[in-house]
Scaffold this motif. Structure first.
Motif, short mmCIF file in Angstrom:
data_model
loop_
_atom_site.label_atom_id
_atom_site.label_comp_id
_atom_site.label_asym_id
_atom_site.label_seq_id
_atom_site.Cartn_x
_atom_site.Cartn_y
_atom_site.Cartn_z
N GLU A 65 74.72 -58.51 -60.88
CA GLU A 65 75.10 -57.12 -61.14
C GLU A 65 76.19 -56.65 -60.17
OE1 GLU A 65 71.60 -54.73 -61.33
OE2 GLU A 65 70.78 -55.83 -63.04
N ARG A 68 79.37 -57.75 -61.65
CA ARG A 68 79.72 -56.90 -62.79
C ARG A 68 80.35 -55.60 -62.32
NH1 ARG A 68 74.03 -57.82 -66.03
NH2 ARG A 68 74.56 -59.85 -66.93
N ASN A 71 83.87 -56.16 -60.86
CA ASN A 71 84.89 -56.35 -61.89
C ASN A 71 85.30 -55.02 -62.51
OD1 ASN A 71 84.98 -59.15 -61.53
ND2 ASN A 71 83.38 -59.53 -63.04
N ARG A 278 75.76 -48.87 -67.02
CA ARG A 278 77.04 -49.43 -66.59
C ARG A 278 77.68 -48.53 -65.54
NH1 ARG A 278 78.23 -46.79 -71.44
NH2 ARG A 278 80.01 -45.34 -71.32
N ASP A 314 72.07 -59.53 -69.56
CA ASP A 314 73.22 -60.44 -69.53
C ASP A 314 74.02 -60.35 -70.83
OD1 ASP A 314 72.58 -61.30 -67.02
OD2 ASP A 314 71.54 -63.11 -67.66
N ASN A 317 75.78 -56.93 -70.71
CA ASN A 317 76.53 -56.61 -69.49
C ASN A 317 76.01 -55.34 -68.81
OD1 ASN A 317 78.56 -57.66 -67.83
ND2 ASN A 317 80.05 -56.15 -68.55
N ILE A 319 73.57 -53.22 -65.86
CA ILE A 319 73.07 -53.28 -64.49
C ILE A 319 71.81 -52.41 -64.39
CG2 ILE A 319 75.29 -53.78 -63.40
CD1 ILE A 319 75.64 -50.86 -62.82
#
Length: 417
Positions: A65, A68, A71, A278, A314, A317, A319
């Motif tokens: 996470e 993620r 990014n 997210r 996953d 995407n 968290i």
């Protein structure tokens, strides 16, 4: 241990000691030194510890996470936040996690995936370091230029005020001298009438100014120059370890969660779910509530098959942003078991929230462990099950960084089916 990776990580940290300094003038600007700022950023990222009571697999999940979020920060142009997360990731998985007493239980697959992530982020982190250093150098130049301009204009203003003060002082002395001379002339002529200021002016023109206190003297407006505003984005910032990003939680999350939990509530059983979402513009948005397989009782809830949650996150995407659970017959609060449960979430994500729904009392609480006391206290408490905790200082508090959104949608994912 892969020492080449450790050495690579360590090279990314500057070796200058970081000592905060105030920026009161151009001569006192040490903190805006680009190397100092980069070192402070790296230190912030590497200041992380491992809790032996949290299963190592939870750290490996948290690591995924972190990448993620990093990014997302990269895509949004927030290089500093991305760099901090990269440094944290490298610190945990290059040295800290190996000291965990259960490290040997980590699946080979998870270790392999983690090593691949490490190899991927090294060049990214190195590139970020160079970009930030260049950015800090440019900001330093701009900040110093602005500070010098302001200092020059301030010096000019003080000079004009001093010149005005001297001029007014000279005028005052001239007026006093004229009055003294007039009185002396009067005495010599033996006149009995007093000489006024108008008499003096009539005899000898003397230019005078209205006298005023020095502090009230102002330079003419025509001579003033506008002092340029300093670009505050170039001023160095100290990192606040307790600063939390906002967690945006849809109002509908609680309503729809209670609908899914209604059957358990009628049976006097707790229901729990995972808040996931997210990162967007440095805010954490809760977009999903994941209901894992579980068993509940009147005062507890135990989840099963966590891998189902991991797989779903996953695939989408997501968290982890906290958790939510019901108190079928009690009010909204965090029990001793709840405190220990939430501790694991908050150690992984400082902004993680615990939502407690008490339908019988139509009450909902949004909580977080206190950063200055509760988090460390619970992390170091080794008692399991329900047990008493001190009430002062407070172990938990209302999560002020949790903001409700009445317009946002929520995805309810029931993995019990």
């Amino acid at each position: 241990m892969n020492y080449s990776l450790v050495q690579h990580r360590d090279k990314m940290k500057d070796k200058v000691d970081y000592k905060p300094t105030k920026y009161t003038s151009v001569k006192n600007m040490r903190l805006i030194d680009p190397e100092d700022r980069l070192k402070a950023l790296a230190d912030y990222g590497t200041a992380v510890d491992i809790d032996p009571n949290i299963p190592p697999r939870r750290y490996y999940r948290s690591g995924i996470e972190m990448i993620r979020m990093a990014n997302v920060y990269m895509e949004e142009g927030s290089q500093e936040n991305a760099y901090i997360l990269f440094m944290k990731f490298m610190t945990i998985f290059l040295e800290k996690i190996r000291k965990h007493p259960q490290y040997d239980t980590v699946p080979v697959k998870d270790r392999a995936t983690n090593q691949q992530k490490l190899r991927e982020i090294f060049p990214k982190a190195e590139a970020l370091k160079k970009q930030l250093l260049a950015q800090y150098k440019m900001e330093q130049i701009k900040y110093l230029e602005d500070a010098k301009k302001r200092e020059k204009i301030e010096m000019e203003r003080l000079k004009r005020e001093e010149e005005q003060r001297l001029k007014d002082e000279e005028d005052r002395k001239n007026k006093l001298a004229a009055r003294t001379a007039a009185n002396a002339a009067k005495a010599m002529l033996g006149t009995t009438s007093s000489v006024t200021d108008q008499d003096i002016v009539a005899k000898k023109p003397i230019v005078t100014r209205p006298q005023s206190p020095i502090k009230d003297i102002k330079p003419p407006r025509t001579e003033e120059k506008a002092i340029p505003e300093v670009d505050r984005s170039t001023k160095p910032r100290l990192l606040d370890k307790h600063a939390l990003r906002d967690v945006i939680l849809p109002n509908k999350a609680m309503t729809e969660f209670l609908l899914l939990a209604s059957r358990n509530t009628m049976l006097n059983k707790e229901t729990c779910g995972i808040l996931a979402g997210r990162l967007e513009r440095n805010k954490l948005l809760v977009t999903h509530v994941l209901i894992p397989q579980q068993t509940g009782s009147p005062d507890s809830c135990t989840t099963h098959k966590e891998e189902d949650i991991f797989d779903y996150q996953d695939q989408h995407n997501l968290i982890t942003l906290g958790w939510i659970h019901t108190h079928p017959t009690q009010t909204a609060f965090l029990s001793s078991v709840d405190l220990h449960t939430h501790c694991a979430y908050q150690l992984m994500m400082p902004e993680a929230i615990a939502v407690v729904c008490a339908p019988k009392y139509q009450d909902t609480g949004f909580y977080t462990l206190t950063a200055d006391y509760g988090l460390d206290f619970i992390a170091n408490c080794r008692t399991s099950g329900f047990h008493p905790h001190p009430t002062q200082p407070a172990l938990y508090t209302v999560a002020e960084h949790c903001k409700l959104d009445s317009m946002a949608l929520i995805n309810m994912v029931d993995l019990r089916k």
